[in-house]
Design a protein around this motif. Sequence first.
Motif, PDB file in Angstrom:
ATOM      1  N   VAL A 143       0.842  -1.206   0.000  1.00 29.99           N
ATOM      2  CA  VAL A 143       0.000   0.000   0.000  1.00 29.99           C
ATOM      3  C   VAL A 143       0.875   1.254   0.000  1.00 29.99           C
ATOM      4  O   VAL A 143       0.626   2.201  -0.763  1.00 29.99           O
ATOM      5  CB  VAL A 143      -0.942  -0.014   1.225  1.00 29.99           C
ATOM      6  N   LEU A 144       1.920   1.262   0.834  1.00 28.73           N
ATOM      7  CA  LEU A 144       2.792   2.433   0.889  1.00 28.73           C
ATOM      8  C   LEU A 144       3.568   2.617  -0.404  1.00 28.73           C
ATOM      9  O   LEU A 144       3.814   3.761  -0.829  1.00 28.73           O
ATOM     10  CB  LEU A 144       3.764   2.303   2.066  1.00 28.73           C
ATOM     11  N   ALA A 145       3.977   1.528  -1.053  1.00 27.57           N
ATOM     12  CA  ALA A 145       4.690   1.647  -2.326  1.00 27.57           C
ATOM     13  C   ALA A 145       3.804   2.319  -3.367  1.00 27.57           C
ATOM     14  O   ALA A 145       4.253   3.207  -4.116  1.00 27.57           O
ATOM     15  CB  ALA A 145       5.135   0.267  -2.811  1.00 27.57           C
ATOM     16  N   ASP A 146       2.525   1.931  -3.433  1.00 27.70           N
ATOM     17  CA  ASP A 146       1.587   2.552  -4.381  1.00 27.70           C
ATOM     18  C   ASP A 146       1.330   4.013  -4.015  1.00 27.70           C
ATOM     19  O   ASP A 146       1.301   4.894  -4.882  1.00 27.70           O
ATOM     20  CB  ASP A 146       0.277   1.768  -4.384  1.00 27.70           C
ATOM     21  N   PHE A 147       1.185   4.272  -2.702  1.00 26.18           N
ATOM     22  CA  PHE A 147       0.925   5.649  -2.263  1.00 26.18           C
ATOM     23  C   PHE A 147       2.130   6.546  -2.526  1.00 26.18           C
ATOM     24  O   PHE A 147       1.982   7.705  -2.925  1.00 26.18           O
ATOM     25  CB  PHE A 147       0.569   5.644  -0.777  1.00 26.18           C
ATOM     26  N   ALA A 148       3.337   6.021  -2.318  1.00 27.57           N
ATOM     27  CA  ALA A 148       4.545   6.813  -2.543  1.00 27.57           C
ATOM     28  C   ALA A 148       4.669   7.216  -4.009  1.00 27.57           C
ATOM     29  O   ALA A 148       5.016   8.359  -4.331  1.00 27.57           O
ATOM     30  CB  ALA A 148       5.780   6.030  -2.105  1.00 27.57           C
ATOM     31  N   ARG A 149       4.394   6.278  -4.927  1.00 25.88           N
ATOM     32  CA  ARG A 149       4.459   6.607  -6.361  1.00 25.88           C
ATOM     33  C   ARG A 149       3.450   7.690  -6.720  1.00 25.88           C
ATOM     34  O   ARG A 149       3.758   8.613  -7.484  1.00 25.88           O
ATOM     35  CB  ARG A 149       4.217   5.353  -7.191  1.00 25.88           C
ATOM     36  N   ALA A 150       2.260   7.597  -6.138  1.00 24.14           N
ATOM     37  CA  ALA A 150       1.221   8.569  -6.478  1.00 24.14           C
ATOM     38  C   ALA A 150       1.459   9.924  -5.814  1.00 24.14           C
ATOM     39  O   ALA A 150       1.165  10.979  -6.407  1.00 24.14           O
ATOM     40  CB  ALA A 150      -0.144   8.024  -6.065  1.00 24.14           C
ATOM     41  N   ALA A 151       1.988   9.918  -4.586  1.00 22.80           N
ATOM     42  CA  ALA A 151       2.145  11.164  -3.829  1.00 22.80           C
ATOM     43  C   ALA A 151       3.423  11.903  -4.161  1.00 22.80           C
ATOM     44  O   ALA A 151       3.569  13.077  -3.794  1.00 22.80           O
ATOM     45  CB  ALA A 151       2.102  10.869  -2.328  1.00 22.80           C
ATOM     46  N   GLY A 152       4.356  11.275  -4.871  1.00 24.35           N
ATOM     47  CA  GLY A 152       5.647  11.903  -5.164  1.00 24.35           C
ATOM     48  C   GLY A 152       5.553  13.286  -5.780  1.00 24.35           C
ATOM     49  O   GLY A 152       6.142  14.244  -5.261  1.00 24.35           O
ATOM     50  N   PRO A 153       4.805  13.460  -6.897  1.00 24.75           N
ATOM     51  CA  PRO A 153       4.718  14.800  -7.517  1.00 24.75           C
ATOM     52  C   PRO A 153       4.112  15.843  -6.587  1.00 24.75           C
ATOM     53  O   PRO A 153       4.585  16.988  -6.537  1.00 24.75           O
ATOM     54  CB  PRO A 153       3.843  14.553  -8.737  1.00 24.75           C
ATOM     55  N   ALA A 154       3.090  15.472  -5.805  1.00 28.03           N
ATOM     56  CA  ALA A 154       2.428  16.444  -4.922  1.00 28.03           C
ATOM     57  C   ALA A 154       3.359  16.870  -3.796  1.00 28.03           C
ATOM     58  O   ALA A 154       3.452  18.070  -3.465  1.00 28.03           O
ATOM     59  CB  ALA A 154       1.145  15.841  -4.357  1.00 28.03           C
ATOM     60  N   VAL A 155       4.056  15.920  -3.198  1.00 29.05           N
ATOM     61  CA  VAL A 155       4.968  16.248  -2.100  1.00 29.05           C
ATOM     62  C   VAL A 155       6.127  17.101  -2.609  1.00 29.05           C
ATOM     63  O   VAL A 155       6.495  18.117  -2.002  1.00 29.05           O
ATOM     64  CB  VAL A 155       5.488  14.961  -1.423  1.00 29.05           C
ATOM     65  N   SER A 156       6.723  16.719  -3.729  1.00 30.09           N
ATOM     66  CA  SER A 156       7.840  17.482  -4.295  1.00 30.09           C
ATOM     67  C   SER A 156       7.417  18.909  -4.630  1.00 30.09           C
ATOM     68  O   SER A 156       8.154  19.865  -4.367  1.00 30.09           O
ATOM     69  CB  SER A 156       8.377  16.784  -5.546  1.00 30.09           C
ATOM     70  N   SER A 157       6.242  19.046  -5.203  1.00 31.71           N
ATOM     71  CA  SER A 157       5.754  20.387  -5.564  1.00 31.71           C
ATOM     72  C   SER A 157       5.537  21.238  -4.320  1.00 31.71           C
ATOM     73  O   SER A 157       5.896  22.426  -4.298  1.00 31.71           O
ATOM     74  CB  SER A 157       4.449  20.264  -6.355  1.00 31.71           C
ATOM     75  N   ALA A 158       4.964  20.651  -3.264  1.00 30.91           N
ATOM     76  CA  ALA A 158       4.724  21.415  -2.031  1.00 30.91           C
ATOM     77  C   ALA A 158       6.042  21.870  -1.415  1.00 30.91           C
ATOM     78  O   ALA A 158       6.162  23.017  -0.939  1.00 30.91           O
ATOM     79  CB  ALA A 158       3.936  20.574  -1.038  1.00 30.91           C
ATOM     80  N   LEU A 159       7.049  21.017  -1.443  1.00 29.68           N
ATOM     81  CA  LEU A 159       8.345  21.390  -0.873  1.00 29.68           C
ATOM     82  C   LEU A 159       9.011  22.488  -1.700  1.00 29.68           C
ATOM     83  O   LEU A 159       9.572  23.447  -1.134  1.00 29.68           O
ATOM     84  CB  LEU A 159       9.259  20.159  -0.801  1.00 29.68           C
ATOM     85  N   GLN A 160       8.959  22.383  -3.003  1.00 28.71           N
ATOM     86  CA  GLN A 160       9.567  23.407  -3.855  1.00 28.71           C
ATOM     87  C   GLN A 160       8.843  24.742  -3.732  1.00 28.71           C
ATOM     88  O   GLN A 160       9.489  25.804  -3.720  1.00 28.71           O
ATOM     89  CB  GLN A 160       9.572  22.934  -5.312  1.00 28.71           C
ATOM     90  N   GLN A 161       7.530  24.716  -3.649  1.00 30.50           N
ATOM     91  CA  GLN A 161       6.780  25.971  -3.483  1.00 30.50           C
ATOM     92  C   GLN A 161       7.081  26.619  -2.134  1.00 30.50           C
ATOM     93  O   GLN A 161       7.187  27.850  -2.039  1.00 30.50           O
ATOM     94  CB  GLN A 161       5.284  25.690  -3.604  1.00 30.50           C
ATOM     95  N   THR A 162       7.223  25.804  -1.109  1.00 29.89           N
ATOM     96  CA  THR A 162       7.578  26.353   0.204  1.00 29.89           C
ATOM     97  C   THR A 162       8.984  26.931   0.179  1.00 29.89           C
ATOM     98  O   THR A 162       9.245  28.000   0.761  1.00 29.89           O
ATOM     99  CB  THR A 162       7.476  25.266   1.281  1.00 29.89           C
ATOM    100  N   LEU A 163       9.911  26.241  -0.499  1.00 24.77           N
ATOM    101  CA  LEU A 163      11.282  26.745  -0.630  1.00 24.77           C
ATOM    102  C   LEU A 163      11.300  28.096  -1.341  1.00 24.77           C
ATOM    103  O   LEU A 163      12.103  28.978  -0.996  1.00 24.77           O
ATOM    104  CB  LEU A 163      12.131  25.735  -1.399  1.00 24.77           C
ATOM    105  N   ALA A 164      10.421  28.283  -2.308  1.00 27.54           N
ATOM    106  CA  ALA A 164      10.386  29.526  -3.084  1.00 27.54           C
ATOM    107  C   ALA A 164       9.980  30.729  -2.240  1.00 27.54           C
ATOM    108  O   ALA A 164      10.212  31.879  -2.647  1.00 27.54           O
ATOM    109  CB  ALA A 164       9.434  29.380  -4.267  1.00 27.54           C
ATOM    110  N   THR A 165       9.393  30.496  -1.067  1.00 24.84           N
ATOM    111  CA  THR A 165       8.999  31.612  -0.202  1.00 24.84           C
ATOM    112  C   THR A 165      10.160  32.112   0.644  1.00 24.84           C
ATOM    113  O   THR A 165       9.983  33.046   1.431  1.00 24.84           O
ATOM    114  CB  THR A 165       7.862  31.190   0.737  1.00 24.84           C
ATOM    115  N   ARG A 166      11.323  31.512   0.492  1.00 24.27           N
ATOM    116  CA  ARG A 166      12.472  31.882   1.310  1.00 24.27           C
ATOM    117  C   ARG A 166      12.857  33.343   1.086  1.00 24.27           C
ATOM    118  O   ARG A 166      12.939  33.819  -0.011  1.00 24.27           O
ATOM    119  CB  ARG A 166      13.657  30.963   0.984  1.00 24.27           C
TER     120      ARG A 166
END
Length: 519
Positions: free
Chosen positions: A496-519
């Motif tokens: 279940v986590l392997a499937d969730f990780a593949r699906a959540a990867g783009p969303a998590v990466s985007s959230a981290l990059q957008q937060t970084l951009a507020t620096r």
Amino acid sequence: MNQAVPIPSSPASAAAWRVALPALALAFLLVLVLFRETAMAMASIWVRSDTYAHGLIVPPLTLWLIWRKRASLALLAPTHSYWALVLLAGAGFAWLVGEVAAVNALSQFALIFILIFIVPVVLGWRVARCLAFPLCFLLFAVPFGDFTQPKLMEWTAHFTVLGLRLTGIPVYSEGQHLIIPTGSWSVVEACSGVRYLIASVTVGTLFAYLTYHSLARRLTFVAISILVPIVANWGRAYMIVMLGHLSGNKLAVGVDHLIYGWVFFGIVIMAMFWIGARWREDELPQPQPQPSRVLPTVAVTAGAASVWVAAVASVLVASLWPFAERQLAHATGGSLSRMASLEAIDGWQPTPSALNEWRPRFGDYAASTQASFENGGHLAGLFLAYYRNQDQQHKMVSSMNVLVTNDDPVWAKVAGGTREISFNQQPIQVSTTQLRGPGGIRLVVWQWYWVNGHWTSSDALVKAYTALSRLTGKGDDSAVIVLYAPQGQAGEGDAVLADFARAAGPAVSSALQQTLATR
């Protein structure tokens, strides 16, 4: 032991020492003022921690060890060495790296080495070699060794289980948790034996130096002082469980647990020193000086002006690094109160779930988010904690930031490991953990870190990436990513986590990059 006969020094050597010692003392004082926060951090740990209380006596012991060398030092004329400034600068850079990466031990070790390298700068290498052990003994003042706790706890639990089974007592174990017919036991931090190990190594090293003169015997006894407390702690843990079992849990519980442990450890260490003393090597008699001639000094006496120049140079080189650290500290990012929102995760829908009753024990973050998701009856949870403008007290990787504490009354870690997963279309090594919770629920947990675009599950690499990022002016934005799911009856949690990780990867990466951009 033969009493050493003091050998008179020459007038020139005595005059050189009268100039060099005040210069050295002033250089030490100014460096401690420059690095006062690091020095005070060490001292505060000595005062509040029983594990590192020995640090309070390390500086006085160092002075005593130096005083024992006074007859040998009287034969040497202090002569400065500017080449040692290179080593001093290297120690200063290591301190800077420790500060920007928020690694307390690295900063504190670096400060001790700065003090050590001031000695050859001001007094020369002959004097430094004569004082090699007393100076290096100062390294025991650094509160260092907590990193051994998880492995020591694991070894102690395994040995206790083995001992109980060999004794004929049935035992069920999960991680550091043991269940026997008369009760349950847990191997926690206090059972790791790290206190015994640090105390034994510190005292054992001093004992080896004072008792032996051959390097082989000294190293052998130091090795024994490392091995004995580890094995003794295994026996201590087994003894305490057996006392509790045989007494119906009337003995070896509560305060008795600690008292019996220290008594047992004290007996073992005293026996180790008693046996070690049987092979002691007495000091060789010192040659009697001839009254009719004056012994020459080993080195040429340096002028008063040059000694003070060397002392000032050492302070100036050391002062570069606190100045550089302050400049980097000004390059902090803006304050952060919330992370960027997560985009939709393909195939997974947000859902309220009892999964959120568990929360990783991470703190001191700038912002965090936690949510549960559902896909075809399968549940998965996501926890993100974002860190910015970290320092020695507020940082992502620390002994306080864990998935679950050993004294947690509800959740317990029962297994762990590593595995490679696919996340955002790239392979990532993650740490895996299995937790047992209320009602017998079990969670499979995957954890790793993000540091300014780098993914890793290694605490050491997190520190390295953080230091590199800050030294290049990119800040220290970091995050911990935790995915978790119920283990399930068929053990499908990992799938279940392997499937969730593949699906959540783009969303998590985007959230981290957008937060970084507020620096």
